[in-house]
Enzyme design. Structure first.
Site, PDB file in Angstrom:
ATOM      1  N   ASP A  54       9.828   4.069   7.289  1.00  0.00           N
ATOM      2  CA  ASP A  54      10.018   3.765   5.871  1.00  0.00           C
ATOM      3  C   ASP A  54      11.305   4.401   5.342  1.00  0.00           C
ATOM      4  O   ASP A  54      12.132   3.737   4.707  1.00  0.00           O
ATOM      5  CB  ASP A  54       8.853   4.337   5.043  1.00  0.00           C
ATOM      6  CG  ASP A  54       7.698   3.369   4.906  1.00  0.00           C
ATOM      7  OD1 ASP A  54       7.947   2.170   4.756  1.00  0.00           O
ATOM      8  OD2 ASP A  54       6.549   3.820   4.923  1.00  0.00           O
ATOM      9  N   GLU A  79      10.979   3.020  -2.569  1.00  0.00           N
ATOM     10  CA  GLU A  79       9.643   3.583  -2.717  1.00  0.00           C
ATOM     11  C   GLU A  79       9.599   5.045  -2.306  1.00  0.00           C
ATOM     12  O   GLU A  79       8.878   5.850  -2.877  1.00  0.00           O
ATOM     13  CB  GLU A  79       8.643   2.787  -1.860  1.00  0.00           C
ATOM     14  CG  GLU A  79       7.249   3.367  -1.879  1.00  0.00           C
ATOM     15  CD  GLU A  79       6.291   2.641  -0.952  1.00  0.00           C
ATOM     16  OE1 GLU A  79       5.098   2.982  -0.974  1.00  0.00           O
ATOM     17  OE2 GLU A  79       6.721   1.755  -0.205  1.00  0.00           O
ATOM     18  N   ASP A 153      11.285  -2.032  -0.833  1.00  0.00           N
ATOM     19  CA  ASP A 153      10.054  -1.556  -0.210  1.00  0.00           C
ATOM     20  C   ASP A 153      10.282  -1.657   1.290  1.00  0.00           C
ATOM     21  O   ASP A 153      10.263  -2.744   1.862  1.00  0.00           O
ATOM     22  CB  ASP A 153       8.845  -2.396  -0.624  1.00  0.00           C
ATOM     23  CG  ASP A 153       7.527  -1.743  -0.209  1.00  0.00           C
ATOM     24  OD1 ASP A 153       7.560  -0.854   0.656  1.00  0.00           O
ATOM     25  OD2 ASP A 153       6.476  -2.117  -0.748  1.00  0.00           O
ATOM     26  N   ILE A 155       8.695  -0.808   4.137  1.00  0.00           N
ATOM     27  CA  ILE A 155       7.616  -1.452   4.893  1.00  0.00           C
ATOM     28  C   ILE A 155       6.418  -1.558   3.959  1.00  0.00           C
ATOM     29  O   ILE A 155       5.688  -0.579   3.749  1.00  0.00           O
ATOM     30  CB  ILE A 155       7.220  -0.681   6.173  1.00  0.00           C
ATOM     31  CG1 ILE A 155       8.410  -0.487   7.109  1.00  0.00           C
ATOM     32  CG2 ILE A 155       6.110  -1.430   6.915  1.00  0.00           C
ATOM     33  CD1 ILE A 155       8.093   0.294   8.365  1.00  0.00           C
ATOM     34  N   ASP A 156       6.219  -2.737   3.386  1.00  0.00           N
ATOM     35  CA  ASP A 156       5.043  -2.967   2.558  1.00  0.00           C
ATOM     36  C   ASP A 156       3.844  -3.188   3.479  1.00  0.00           C
ATOM     37  O   ASP A 156       3.996  -3.699   4.588  1.00  0.00           O
ATOM     38  CB  ASP A 156       5.265  -4.199   1.672  1.00  0.00           C
ATOM     39  CG  ASP A 156       4.182  -4.349   0.624  1.00  0.00           C
ATOM     40  OD1 ASP A 156       3.844  -3.342  -0.032  1.00  0.00           O
ATOM     41  OD2 ASP A 156       3.671  -5.463   0.455  1.00  0.00           O
ATOM     42  N   THR A 158       1.920  -0.613   4.668  1.00  0.00           N
ATOM     43  CA  THR A 158       2.123   0.419   5.693  1.00  0.00           C
ATOM     44  C   THR A 158       0.868   0.638   6.538  1.00  0.00           C
ATOM     45  O   THR A 158       0.961   0.870   7.742  1.00  0.00           O
ATOM     46  CB  THR A 158       2.539   1.754   5.030  1.00  0.00           C
ATOM     47  OG1 THR A 158       3.634   1.522   4.147  1.00  0.00           O
ATOM     48  CG2 THR A 158       2.940   2.780   6.067  1.00  0.00           C
ATOM     49  N   ASP A 303       7.066  -3.371  -4.870  1.00  0.00           N
ATOM     50  CA  ASP A 303       6.177  -4.351  -4.255  1.00  0.00           C
ATOM     51  C   ASP A 303       6.465  -5.769  -4.734  1.00  0.00           C
ATOM     52  O   ASP A 303       6.371  -6.731  -3.968  1.00  0.00           O
ATOM     53  CB  ASP A 303       4.707  -4.056  -4.606  1.00  0.00           C
ATOM     54  CG  ASP A 303       4.199  -2.749  -4.042  1.00  0.00           C
ATOM     55  OD1 ASP A 303       4.395  -2.516  -2.841  1.00  0.00           O
ATOM     56  OD2 ASP A 303       3.596  -1.970  -4.803  1.00  0.00           O
TER      57      ASP A 303
END
Length: 379
Positions: A54, A79, A153, A155-156, A158, A303
């Site tokens: 991330d 994020e 974001d 890695i949405d 996660t 997001d």
């Protein structure tokens, strides 16, 4: 804007490569997971994880965009905090350096001296991907990068990324969980109004190469500003997947009253559940479902910004559910579409950027009206 879009497609593919490299080092990957605490913790989950992937992806995107468009530096938000604690309890500020070797040396301090893993990551960060095919040459939008900000974001979904369950995607069918739910999201908004004007979505784990067995990704993009609306995909007409009747996707943790109201509206078999906020909006974009409803304030600007721009390019949008319900009950009308430029002054940490009123993502205004009508006396 065409240059910016091409750059974002390229850095999103680099980000996808980083995500795939981290998955390939599975034993090490388990050691990289670190729980968020304090103001940065998402209250919705018992455990909410931050991975080195991330942080590395976020900082790589920030570095590459800032290098080509220095006027955007300071307006590239993500994020994650870029402070990472290694196994020795040392806090390391993760940044992308000017050379692969310098980045590898920095990452080795995070990885407790694991130079092999650090070199793999640094190579993915500094390696340009193959050319991304996108019909962007004729794209003309009267905006300057100095008017824009970015939400990342890295890695949405996660939790799905960490769990790593492999599912085979079927054409025209919503597959609710698995690695494919993990997305790289890069959204661009207008600093003055918060309006989302460009979005790039990369799905790093779309399918496996049948010959080599390696994961291959898929990308989506959209631009919407003024009279310009362009998108990489066109959703099917006549409802999700060509089916009749309204279909809705929800989180499995959604309130029972919302589930009941929407089940009555949609009818049998038209209510689905899926993981990842970005993935659920992507399902709406692709026409796998008509609407995504969330009654809780558990999503954030990072997001929703990128997929919101794609929906706008397709004639849809993302609205604040609470504001939309107030308007439906006859309260003074206010702008209900989500915006991305102002934090909530009364909140702290990540919560300042939460979509606190919940949301509805939609492609068709009549379907949005049906959902609001079904919920206005329930919430």
């Amino acid at each position: 804007m065409a240059d910016l879009l091409r750059l974002l497609l390229r850095v999103a593919e680099k980000a996808a490569n980083v995500a795939r490299v981290c998955r390939q080092e599975a034993p090490l990957f388990q050691l990289l997971v670190q729980e968020k605490t304090g103001d940065d913790k998402n209250k919705k989950f018992v455990q909410d994880f931050k991975t080195l992937a991330d942080v590395v992806i976020q900082e790589m995107i920030r570095h590459d965009v800032g290098a080509q468009f220095p006027e955007m530096v300071g307006f590239i938000h993500g994020e994650e905090s870029n402070k990472f604690e290694n196994g020795l309890g040392e806090n390391v500020i993760v940044t992308v350096c000017s050379t692969e070797e310098e980045t590898a040396a920095l990452l080795a301090t995070v990885l407790d001296g694991d130079h092999t893993a650090a070199s793999l990551l640094a190579r993915a960060i500094h390696q340009d991907p193959a050319t991304i095919q996108a019909e962007t040459d004729g794209l003309t939008v009267p905006l300057s990068p100095s008017e824009l900000g970015i939400w990342i974001d890295p890695i949405d979904a996660t939790s799905q990324y960490i769990e790593g369950r492999e599912e085979v995607l079927e054409e025209g069918r919503l597959s609710p969980s698995g690695l494919h739910c993990a997305l790289v999201l890069i959204g661009v908004y207008l600093r003055s109004t918060g309006e989302p004007v460009m979005g790039v979505i990369n799905q790093p784990f779309n399918h496996k190469d049948p010959t080599g067995g390696s994961w291959k990704g898929k990308h989506f993009w959209g631009v919407s500003y003024g009279g310009t609306n362009a998108c990489s995909i066109s959703p099917p007409k006549g409802g999700a997947g060509g089916r009749r009747g309204l279909s809705v996707v929800l989180s499995s943790s959604e309130k029972p009253v919302v589930k009941e109201a929407l089940a009555s509206l949609c009818g049998p078999g038209k209510l689905a559940y899926a993981s990842g906020a970005g993935f659920k909006v992507l399902c709406v974009i692709q026409g796998l479902t008509d609407v995504y409803v969330l009654s809780e304030g558990s999503t954030f600007k990072w997001d929703s910004c990128a997929p919101h721009a794609l929906l706008r390019a397709l004639g849809g949008g993302v609205v604040d559910l609470t504001k939309s319900l107030r308007s439906a009950r006859g309260a003074p009308a206010h702008e209900t579409e989500l915006t991305y430029h102002q934090p909530s002054a009364e909140c702290k940490g990540a919560d300042r950027w939460a979509n606190r009123g919940g949301l509805v993502a939609y492609r068709d205004c009549s379907q949005l009206s049906s959902v609001i009508g079904a919920l206005k006396d329930k919430l």
